[in-house]
Design an enzyme around this catalytic site. Structure first.
Site, short mmCIF file in Angstrom:
data_model
loop_
_atom_site.label_atom_id
_atom_site.label_comp_id
_atom_site.label_asym_id
_atom_site.label_seq_id
_atom_site.Cartn_x
_atom_site.Cartn_y
_atom_site.Cartn_z
N GLY A 74 18.72 -170.92 47.78
CA GLY A 74 19.42 -170.70 49.04
C GLY A 74 20.89 -171.08 48.95
O GLY A 74 21.76 -170.37 49.47
N THR A 75 21.15 -172.16 48.27
CA THR A 75 22.53 -172.62 48.13
C THR A 75 23.38 -171.57 47.42
O THR A 75 24.51 -171.27 47.84
CB THR A 75 22.56 -173.95 47.33
OG1 THR A 75 21.76 -174.91 48.04
CG2 THR A 75 23.97 -174.47 47.16
N ASN A 153 17.44 -176.25 60.10
CA ASN A 153 16.46 -176.99 59.32
C ASN A 153 16.09 -178.33 59.94
O ASN A 153 15.00 -178.83 59.72
CB ASN A 153 16.97 -177.20 57.89
CG ASN A 153 18.42 -177.62 57.83
OD1 ASN A 153 19.30 -176.93 58.35
ND2 ASN A 153 18.68 -178.76 57.22
N GLN A 181 15.22 -171.11 56.72
CA GLN A 181 14.14 -171.72 57.51
C GLN A 181 13.40 -170.72 58.38
O GLN A 181 12.31 -171.00 58.86
CB GLN A 181 14.70 -172.84 58.40
CG GLN A 181 15.18 -174.05 57.63
CD GLN A 181 14.06 -174.82 56.93
OE1 GLN A 181 12.87 -174.64 57.20
NE2 GLN A 181 14.44 -175.67 56.00
N SER A 201 15.22 -168.62 50.53
CA SER A 201 14.92 -169.46 49.37
C SER A 201 13.41 -169.55 49.18
O SER A 201 12.67 -169.77 50.15
CB SER A 201 15.51 -170.85 49.61
OG SER A 201 15.08 -171.73 48.60
N HIS A 203 11.38 -171.84 47.76
CA HIS A 203 10.59 -173.06 47.92
C HIS A 203 10.37 -173.48 49.36
O HIS A 203 9.62 -174.41 49.64
CB HIS A 203 11.17 -174.21 47.08
CG HIS A 203 12.43 -174.82 47.59
ND1 HIS A 203 12.44 -176.03 48.24
CD2 HIS A 203 13.71 -174.41 47.55
CE1 HIS A 203 13.69 -176.35 48.56
NE2 HIS A 203 14.48 -175.38 48.15
N THR A 239 19.55 -163.67 32.82
CA THR A 239 18.20 -163.11 32.65
C THR A 239 17.32 -163.50 33.84
O THR A 239 17.32 -164.65 34.27
CB THR A 239 17.59 -163.61 31.32
OG1 THR A 239 18.43 -163.16 30.27
CG2 THR A 239 16.18 -163.07 31.11
N CYS A 327 21.82 -190.40 54.90
CA CYS A 327 23.22 -190.11 54.62
C CYS A 327 23.46 -190.47 53.17
O CYS A 327 23.03 -191.50 52.70
CB CYS A 327 24.10 -190.96 55.52
SG CYS A 327 25.82 -190.54 55.38
C1 LIG Z 1 16.83 -175.73 52.08
C2 LIG Z 1 17.93 -175.00 52.76
C3 LIG Z 1 18.99 -174.43 52.05
C4 LIG Z 1 19.16 -174.61 50.56
O1 LIG Z 1 18.20 -173.90 49.83
P1 LIG Z 1 17.97 -174.31 48.30
O2 LIG Z 1 17.08 -173.23 47.78
O3 LIG Z 1 17.32 -175.64 48.30
O4 LIG Z 1 19.29 -174.31 47.63
C5 LIG Z 1 19.95 -173.73 52.73
N1 LIG Z 1 19.87 -173.58 54.07
C6 LIG Z 1 18.87 -174.10 54.80
C7 LIG Z 1 18.83 -173.87 56.27
C8 LIG Z 1 17.87 -174.84 54.18
O5 LIG Z 1 16.89 -175.37 54.90
#
Ligand SMILES: *Cc1c(COP(=O)(O)O)cnc(C)c1O
Length: 398
Positions: A74-75, A153, A181, A201, A203, A239, A327
């Site tokens: 996601g990042t 999130n 999310q 994402s 996971h 890849t 934090c």
């Molecule tokens: C977890 C999350 C991300 C980051 O996703 P990753 O796959 O862990 O890099 C980005 N945005 C939101 C809202 C998330 O909950």
């Protein structure tokens, strides 16, 4: 004493790989290990399976397979969308986002701010809701990009992305949404929602860590973030993570079929948990939108106690959740999201995010409901913050 059985209520942090997903992936680690770009049949059969996965993702989102770019997370998707929008529009120097975005957006916006871009951070009300008139008033002719998350999130708040995207497109700006999310919990049809970029994402939807998707609408100018080979039609070099792409395709197919379940059974369990905690524990409150929220998320504050301390005692019983005050600096500042909502400090410090999944059982929820009141009571007896005087707390630094 043996370790207690894990009760996992931290699905917004990461989720269990679904057994069906793992099963679909396994042959692509062992038997079918070819490179999908190879000319030979051995690699080509992996390529065909990737095509199937891309089609499954496209079907789940209501888009075309050619609009799907597989990447690492996601990042990466958030970084790429913002980078691409700005690179493709060098004359536009204004970005709009919100105060409640994930750091994968917020820190990128701050990076461009340091580089000389103007960034507008839209605020939220006490329930975490955006004011669309504020958005309209913030749009400028040189607004390159608007980035608003589909669902938050921490609070689970769902934002009206279709309406927002329509406003943004009418201004001639690009629209990005972090839907990490929302996927699997909210029905998302990209035929109806005119965003240019959408990020998800693996996971967070019962696929593995290290796989993500960036949707880029056909016709949107695109500048790749990662340069190298011709993979993903030259839009994301490297890849392909074949097994994980195949797993993500399966996970999204299942997620689409389970949206109903998330919004009935999971939601009912979430409500049982949240209402039970609010009723049995005095001086507790729900953070975020009471109505328009993800069906699996409840962010609850317990006044006068520290989130970290609550988590520690929960952990001893095998109960996993997150606090709203984690934090990186270790100073126990409330999260930027809870501060944006203006949650009073004496509450914000004791915030716990419970996030369920389709694997959560009623028995688990009952256990948490049984254990929590004693945990909070025990900590309150020790708490130095019995007063409403916020000046007793350290000043906000993050
Ligand atoms: C977890 C999350 C991300 C980051 O996703 P990753 O796959 O862990 O890099 C980005 N945005 C939101 C809202 C998330 O909950």
């Amino acid at each position: 004493m043996s370790a207690p059985k894990t009760i996992y209520l931290d699905n917004n942090a990461t989720s269990q790989v679904a057994p069906e997903v793992l099963e679909e992936m396994l042959p692509y680690f062992s038997e079918f290990y070819g490179n999908p770009s190879s000319m030979h049949h051995f690699g080509g059969q992996v390529g065909s399976k990737l095509d199937e996965a891309r089609q499954r993702v496209a079907d789940a989102l209501g888009c075309e397979p050619g609009e799907i770019i597989f990447n690492a997370c996601g990042t990466e998707g958030d970084n790429t969308a913002i980078y691409s929008a700005l690179e493709a529009n060098p004359d536009k120097r204004h970005i709009i986002t919100t105060r409640v975005e994930h750091p994968a957006v917020l820190n990128v916006a701050q990076h461009y701010e340091k580089k000389g871009y103007d960034v507008t951070y839209l605020g939220v009300d006490e329930y975490g809701r955006l004011d669309l008139d504020e958005l309209k008033a913030s749009l400028r002719p040189d607004t390159a990009l608007v980035s608003v998350m589909f669902a938050n999130n921490e609070t689970g708040n769902i934002y009206p992305i279709q309406e927002i995207a329509e406003i943004v497109k009418a201004n001639g700006s690009l629209m990005h949404t972090d839907a990490v999310q929302a996927i699997g919990k909210v029905d998302i049809d990209l035929k109806k929602i005119p965003v240019d970029f959408l990020v998800l994402s693996g996971h967070k939807v019962h696929a593995p860590k290290g796989i993500g998707v960036l949707f880029v609408r056909r016709g949107t100018p695109f500048r790749p973030f990662m340069l190298g080979g011709h993979q993903e039609r030259g839009r994301r070099a490297g890849t392909e993570n074949a097994a994980s792409i195949i797993g993500l395709g399966k996970a999204l197919q299942i997620a689409k079929d389970n949206i109903e379940l998330e919004n009935t059974r999971v939601k009912a369990l979430r409500d049982k948990l949240a209402n039970g905690l609010l009723e049995s524990i005095p001086d507790s409150r729900l953070n975020g939108d009471p109505e328009n929220r993800l069906p699996n998320t409840a962010n609850i504050s317990f006044k006068y106690v520290e989130g970290e301390a609550i988590l520690l005692l929960m952990d001893r019983l095998g109960i996993c959740a997150s606090s709203g005050s984690a934090c990186t600096s270790g100073s126990l500042e409330p999260s930027h999201v809870l501060r944006a909502l203006g949650v009073p400090f004496t509450f914000a410090h004791g915030s716990i995010r419970f996030s369920l999944s389709r694997y959560t059982t009623e028995e688990e929820v009952d256990t948490v409901l049984r254990e929590m009141p004693a945990i909070i009571e025990r900590l309150r007896k020790l708490s130095p913050f019995k007063s409403d005087d916020d000046t007793l707390l350290p000043p906000c630094t993050c």
